[in-house]
Scaffold this active site. Structure first.
Site, PDB file in Angstrom:
ATOM      1  N   ASP A 184       0.859  -1.180   0.000  1.00 44.86           N
ATOM      2  CA  ASP A 184       0.000   0.000   0.000  1.00 44.86           C
ATOM      3  C   ASP A 184       0.897   1.232   0.000  1.00 44.86           C
ATOM      4  O   ASP A 184       1.698   1.426   0.920  1.00 44.86           O
ATOM      5  CB  ASP A 184      -0.919   0.005   1.223  1.00 44.86           C
ATOM      6  CG  ASP A 184      -1.815   1.233   1.260  1.00 44.86           C
ATOM      7  OD1 ASP A 184      -2.667   1.363   0.367  1.00 44.86           O
ATOM      8  OD2 ASP A 184      -1.644   2.064   2.186  1.00 44.86           O
ATOM      9  N   GLU A 267      -1.662  -1.590  -6.002  1.00 41.15           N
ATOM     10  CA  GLU A 267      -2.966  -1.005  -6.298  1.00 41.15           C
ATOM     11  C   GLU A 267      -2.827   0.022  -7.411  1.00 41.15           C
ATOM     12  O   GLU A 267      -1.862   0.801  -7.431  1.00 41.15           O
ATOM     13  CB  GLU A 267      -3.553  -0.347  -5.054  1.00 41.15           C
ATOM     14  CG  GLU A 267      -4.977   0.134  -5.218  1.00 41.15           C
ATOM     15  CD  GLU A 267      -5.545   0.713  -3.943  1.00 41.15           C
ATOM     16  OE1 GLU A 267      -6.763   0.965  -3.888  1.00 41.15           O
ATOM     17  OE2 GLU A 267      -4.765   0.919  -2.988  1.00 41.15           O
ATOM     18  N   ASP A 349      -3.096   1.532   7.106  1.00 46.99           N
ATOM     19  CA  ASP A 349      -2.289   1.161   5.943  1.00 46.99           C
ATOM     20  C   ASP A 349      -1.951  -0.328   5.943  1.00 46.99           C
ATOM     21  O   ASP A 349      -1.930  -0.961   4.876  1.00 46.99           O
ATOM     22  CB  ASP A 349      -1.013   1.998   5.910  1.00 46.99           C
ATOM     23  CG  ASP A 349      -1.308   3.483   5.737  1.00 46.99           C
ATOM     24  OD1 ASP A 349      -2.341   3.807   5.122  1.00 46.99           O
ATOM     25  OD2 ASP A 349      -0.514   4.308   6.222  1.00 46.99           O
TER      26      ASP A 349
END
Length: 394
Positions: A184, A267, A349
């Site tokens: 992330d 992502e 996170d």
């Protein structure tokens, strides 16, 4: 697969003059060909442009083009032809990725480059010979894995010189320690991984403040003056420091991640939309998220790893990674979350990175874990949001 190996070198005064003449000729050939393309109703191809270059060398206005090697001049025309093809393919939606703009004119103050093919250079005994330039001895920080097919001489905006070789490398297989990892990306902490590790990006604040101060000074100075040119060089050198620091950090982090994990999951971030936030645009631009993604993708192909990117619309920060309970959208100031279903308190996170790994490996958010008897709910009610958050201001 092909890769680039770049080395810095320090030319002599005579070589600086020869390289400046070469860069100027390459720039003139590009600009003349681009002017001709803009004036023509039908775009001339490389063969016509090459014939026109040969004719222009015989005129009094462009006879000095014969003083440099013809290889970089021909390569400049090839690059222009490729740039136009990419532009039209992008406009007609035949080319994947972001849109490509039309070729633009080259400027003297921008970075300069000239490409030599096999007929214009050779590498022997740690030295590189360039046609009509001379012998150059770069700083060999590492050995070339194979004979290069081409070399590009680069002069950046900070007056630094580099040799960039294109070589053929063989993909190497390294046994990974872990099966998969989810990453992330963020601003305060650059990367939070699903295994609990965190990577903090370097602090660019000192150089960034100096750049902004010098840019205000540059705007007040007279154009084409010597003092303005000195200020421009100072700004370029500070930009190079930031870029080199960021590149070193991203290379080391991506190499570590790719070496230790078989599947790397990231992502798909909408960076172009995120930088529209005027409060975070400068910080986001300094992070280099896209560059990190490109490095991970290239090194995954080199070392036989599986690189995956999940959809940007996946609610990775809205779902508990332990039980699958969905609490909905929360503010960015909320950094730790207490799940109403399983009672687990975890970092925002770290929770998102675990969800990214699950989605990348083919699991669903609302899928119950093996051995978990906690109740799974799709959406949390609005009145319960205040009970599951613990606000920590940045």
């Amino acid at each position: 697969m092909k890769a680039r190996y770049q080395y810095r070198f320090y030319p002599t005064d005579q070589q600086r003059q020869s390289l400046a003449q070469l860069f100027g000729c390459v720039r003139v050939v590009w600009n003349d060909a681009l002017t001709l393309c803009k004036q023509s109703e039908k775009l001339p191809g490389y063969n016509k442009l090459s014939a026109m270059l040969t004719q222009s060398k015989k005129t009094d206005e462009r006879k000095w083009l014969a003083d440099v090697s013809s290889v970089p001049l021909q390569q400049s025309l090839r690059h222009l032809d490729i740039a136009y093809k990419n532009f039209f393919n992008s406009r007609n939606r035949k080319r994947k990725g972001s849109k490509v703009g039309a070729p633009r004119f080259k400027k003297k103050t921008n970075s300069q480059s000239a490409e030599f093919t096999k007929s214009g250079f050779w590498v022997k005994n740690g030295k590189v010979y360039l046609a009509k330039i001379g012998t150059i001895k770069p700083i060999w920080s590492r050995e070339l894995p194979s004979q290069p097919s081409s070399v590009t001489v680069i002069k950046d905006c900070g007056d630094r010189y580099f040799l960039s070789f294109v070589v053929e490398v063989q993909p190497s297989l390294i046994v990974a320690k872990n099966q998969s990892i989810g990453i992330d990306l963020g601003v305060k902490t650059f990367a939070v991984m699903s295994n609990g590790e965190k990577a903090v990006s370097p602090n660019y604040r000192k150089h960034d403040r100096k750049i902004r101060s010098l840019q205000r000074k540059l705007a007040r100075q007279q154009k084409e003056s010597q003092r303005r040119n000195k200020t421009r060089l100072r700004i370029a050198k500070l930009h190079n420091r930031i870029a080199d620091t960021r590149k070193d950090f991203l290379h080391k982090l991506s190499t570590k991640i790719v070496n230790n994990n078989q599947v790397i999951v990231l992502e798909d971030l909408n960076v172009s939309g995120m930088i529209k936030n005027r409060r975070l645009s400068r910080v986001i631009s300094l992070q280099g998220w896209r560059e990190f993604r490109n490095l991970c993708e290239a090194k995954s192909e080199k070392y036989g790893r599986d690189f995956r990117v999940i959809d940007r619309w996946q609610p990775t920060s809205q779902v508990c990674s332990c039980c699958g309970f969905r609490w909905g959208k929360i503010d960015l100031s909320v950094r730790s979350i207490l799940c109403l279903s399983c009672g687990t308190e975890q970092d925002r996170d770290e929770n998102a990175s675990k969800n990214i790994e699950m989605v990348g490996m083919g699991h669903r958010h609302d899928l119950k874990r093996a051995g978990s008897d906690c109740k799974t709910t799709s959406v949390a009610s609005y009145c319960e949001l205040s009970r599951i958050t613990d606000v920590e201001r940045r």
